[in-house]
Design a protein around this motif. Structure first.
Motif, PDB file in Angstrom:
ATOM      1  N   GLU A  60       0.853  -1.185   0.000  1.00  0.00           N
ATOM      2  CA  GLU A  60       0.000   0.000   0.000  1.00  0.00           C
ATOM      3  C   GLU A  60       0.888   1.233   0.000  1.00  0.00           C
ATOM      4  OE1 GLU A  60      -3.189   0.264  -0.256  1.00  0.00           O
ATOM      5  OE2 GLU A  60      -4.099  -1.602   0.468  1.00  0.00           O
ATOM      6  N   ASP A  66      -4.353  11.044  -2.443  1.00  0.00           N
ATOM      7  CA  ASP A  66      -4.422  10.856  -0.991  1.00  0.00           C
ATOM      8  C   ASP A  66      -3.777  12.030  -0.259  1.00  0.00           C
ATOM      9  OD1 ASP A  66      -5.628   8.330  -1.241  1.00  0.00           O
ATOM     10  OD2 ASP A  66      -3.705   7.278  -1.211  1.00  0.00           O
ATOM     11  N   LYS A 224      -3.492   3.020   5.481  1.00  0.00           N
ATOM     12  CA  LYS A 224      -4.367   2.840   4.333  1.00  0.00           C
ATOM     13  C   LYS A 224      -4.751   1.366   4.279  1.00  0.00           C
ATOM     14  CE  LYS A 224      -4.578   4.115  -0.588  1.00  0.00           C
ATOM     15  NZ  LYS A 224      -3.805   4.749  -1.697  1.00  0.00           N
ATOM     16  N   PHE A 265      -7.510   7.906   7.034  1.00  0.00           N
ATOM     17  CA  PHE A 265      -6.191   7.275   7.058  1.00  0.00           C
ATOM     18  C   PHE A 265      -5.775   7.009   8.504  1.00  0.00           C
ATOM     19  CE2 PHE A 265      -6.549  10.030   3.366  1.00  0.00           C
ATOM     20  CZ  PHE A 265      -6.196   9.189   2.314  1.00  0.00           C
TER      21      PHE A 265
END
Length: 666
Positions: A60, A66, A224, A265
């Motif tokens: 990830e 993001d 994440k 997150f």
């Protein structure tokens, strides 16, 4: 991260009587000396074919979108609080993915003053605000893992002179990671630097931090799909300090702004610091709660509407340019930390540092110090110590990981007497801070146990550093101190670097390597900070464009042991987890461990060396018991005597055996 107890020796059974403990009251005894035979747990049966016992983190990473979302949510909270902020986002290996500077945010920060106002080292320094934001973000990323989520507030709790820090905790020992703030330094020879031109080395980590690790609230890890992918840090009030009182709840705007940025997150609840105990004390994760955010982060305006209106991206020289980057996927070649090949390390769970082009940055090798050591460590000996330490780690019960009874995960470094790295290996999900710290620990014990230590400190290019030799010799009543007459462990060095000696006992003088308590705070610890303050000042001058050249990728101003290398090239470390390596009575190197509890670190280094030495026929091993630092007795002013420590191994340390007292007799 179990704290050593000043009044307890390693291996002391929990049922010992109060009278027996009282009899030990002034001993800082070792768990590494005295007995006649090793515990069965110390010499486990060989494992011909190691099998995998760890699961590597899933692939990830943070995307550009993001990072933009994190900025948008943090900016919305900052605007609602009327607190313009500088916001930094990093990936797991420390790459700065972007910095957003809001209009009206502070240009600089000031590091907290000394208690008596007489600033020294980092105390009172004026630093660009971006430097603090990066340090906080890196702290959240580096102290965390898939089994623990720590914030910069957690860091504050575990680096101060008392644990937990509070007005009513007077008389308690220092924090378990006392001194870790002086790791991942801007001068470190291990930590990498930003490369604006890209290429295969662009994203390799671990990256350095402008101020080391941060104890100022406002830094959190980012996850994440439950996987650690980085950190966010916020500077908004212009003050860079720490929380000396954990008994109250702070209303800290920086922490709320950073918390808003983590929305979507967030760290999993079950692994946050406030689910993890050290000596029965819950750690602290955040004083800010989602329910108290000023605005709903999910309703934050899109990034496209705030860039250029609420603020702009900010460059930081040799950290980030005017762009947002996607983060590296941890565990890949591009991240600089990946699974070892079979040729590099025998255990299939081992991870190594890579240069981005497929090459192990620190391959196992023999010692480079043949000019001063008759028989340097061989590559086979270094490999044996690394592999046996990895086996001990794989059996050990973790201290700071959830769920309970997880396996420990650490970083392991071996060095020679010059400070050259002879091998560095780590578990797949060990916290990133432990890479630099394990090397610091190995170098620290190799340095303090070295016959040249006093000479090197006495000729340092600093007005103060040579004075620590005199302070050490006077304190120990030993005119030959630091000439190789004592084998110092990290635990032993650390006790001499505390602002009270014995550790935690108020109204006592400071140890000879520490600042007096009236001048001490986490930004000025003593020799540790004095050795690197010139490097930090050089770096800050470079960041502010007041100097054309950055500080070298080589901490301290000690004389070089090899060209472009000195014995403390990434700084000194003063909490437990490292022991020197001897061939007979000759120092030949050291091993350092960091990542999953200080008693676990001690045990892995201690037993890893014992078993590695046994594996190569006893050619190398521990210092003789009468040479170790737990044989050093300090005469206190009131006529009482106190011993130093060597190592302290944990209770019920292994997952595969009920053995106790596993370090006795070695």
């Amino acid at each position: 991260m179990r704290k050593s107890k000043l009044l307890a020796s390693c291996g002391m059974a929990a049922h010992r009587s109060i009278a027996a403990i009282a009899a030990m009251s002034l001993l800082l005894a070792s768990c590494g000396g005295g007995g006649k035979s090793p515990s069965p747990a110390a010499t486990p049966p060989p494992t011909p074919t190691p099998t995998s016992v760890y699961t590597a983190p899933a692939a990830e990473s943070l995307s550009v979108a993001d990072v933009q979302t994190i900025f948008s949510r943090a900016v919305a909270e900052a605007k609602a609080r009327n607190r313009p902020a500088v916001i930094a986002v990093v990936d797991r290996v420390g790459n700065v993915l972007g910095i957003f500077r809001m209009n009206g945010s502070p240009q600089n920060l000031k590091i907290a003053d000394a208690p008596n106002g007489q600033d020294i080292d980092l105390q009172g320094l004026i630093v660009p605000a971006e430097g603090g934001a990066i340090a906080k973000a890196i702290t959240g990323a580096y102290l965390s893992s898939g089994g623990n989520a720590f914030s910069s507030r957690t860091a504050s709790q575990i680096v101060q002179q008392r644990f937990p820090p509070a007005p009513d905790s007077v008389g308690l020992e220092s924090g378990p990671l006392f001194g870790v703030q002086f790791s991942s330094l801007p001068c470190s020879d291990l930590n990498t630097r930003f490369i604006a031109t890209g290429g295969p080395r662009a994203l390799i980590g671990p990256k350095r931090s402008p101020l080391g690790l941060s104890a100022d609230a406002g830094g959190f890890p980012l996850y994440k799909n439950g996987v650690l992918v980085g950190g966010v840090g916020v500077m908004a009030d212009g003050v860079y300090d720490f929380d000396p009182d954990i008994t109250d709840i702070e209303k800290n705007d920086e922490e709320y702004i950073a918390l808003a940025g983590t929305t979507g997150f967030e760290a999993p609840l079950e692994i946050r610091a406030d689910r993890i105990t050290v000596d029965g004390t819950l750690l602290r994760y955040s004083d800010a709660l989602p329910r108290d955010l000023a605005v709903d982060p999910y309703a934050a305006p899109a990034y496209s509407t705030i860039i250029g209106s609420a603020g702009s991206l900010a460059p930081v020289r040799d950290y980030v340019d005017l762009s947002i980057r996607a983060g590296a996927v941890y565990g890949t070649e591009a991240s600089g930390i990946r699974r070892a090949t079979a040729a590099e390390f025998s255990n299939p769970d081992a991870f190594v540092l890579s240069d981005g082009s497929g090459n192990d940055r620190y391959p196992v090798r023999g010692g480079t110090d043949g000019s001063v050591v008759a028989q340097p460590l061989t590559a086979a000996e270094a490999r044996a110590v690394l592999e046996e330490a990895f086996k001990i780690m794989s059996r050990a019960r973790a201290q700071i990981r959830q769920p309970l009874d997880s396996r420990a995960q650490v970083s392991i470094s071996v060095v020679d007497t010059f400070g050259s790295v002879l091998g560095l290996v780590r578990a797949p999900d060990a916290p990133l801070f432990g890479i630099d710290v394990s090397l610091q620990k190995a170098r620290t014990v190799a340095f303090f146990s070295n016959p040249v230590a006093a000479q090197q400190l006495s000729t340092a290019l600093s007005a103060e550093v040579p004075q620590f030799v005199t302070r050490m010799r006077n304190f120990l009543s030993d005119p030959a101190a630091l000439t190789g007459n004592v084998a110092y462990s990290n635990r032993g060095v650390g006790l001499l670097a505390r602002p009270f000696f014995p550790d935690g006992e108020v109204q006592r003088p400071n140890g000879p390597l520490s600042r007096p308590i009236a001048q001490f705070n986490p930004f000025s610890t003593g020799l540790q900070s004095a050795l690197i303050i010139d490097n930090v000042r050089e770096h800050l001058a470079y960041l502010t464009l007041n100097a054309p050249i950055d500080t070298p990728q080589r901490c301290t101003k000690l004389a070089d042991s090899l060209p472009n290398l000195n014995r403390l090239a990434n700084g000194l470390q003063i909490f437990p987890g490292g022991v020197p390596i001897y061939r007979g009575n000759t120092l030949v190197g050291a091993i350092g461990i960091s990542g999953d509890g200080i008693d676990q670190d001690d045990m892995i280094s201690f037993l890893g060396l014992a078993n590695g030495g046994a594996r190569v026929g006893g050619a190398i091993g521990h210092a003789a018991p009468d040479k170790r630092s737990d044989r050093v007795v300090v005469h206190l002013g009131d006529g009482r005597d106190v011993r130093l420590r060597y190592v302290n191994c944990p209770f019920a340390p292994f997952l595969d055996t009920p053995d106790q007292n596993v370090c006795q007799g070695i």
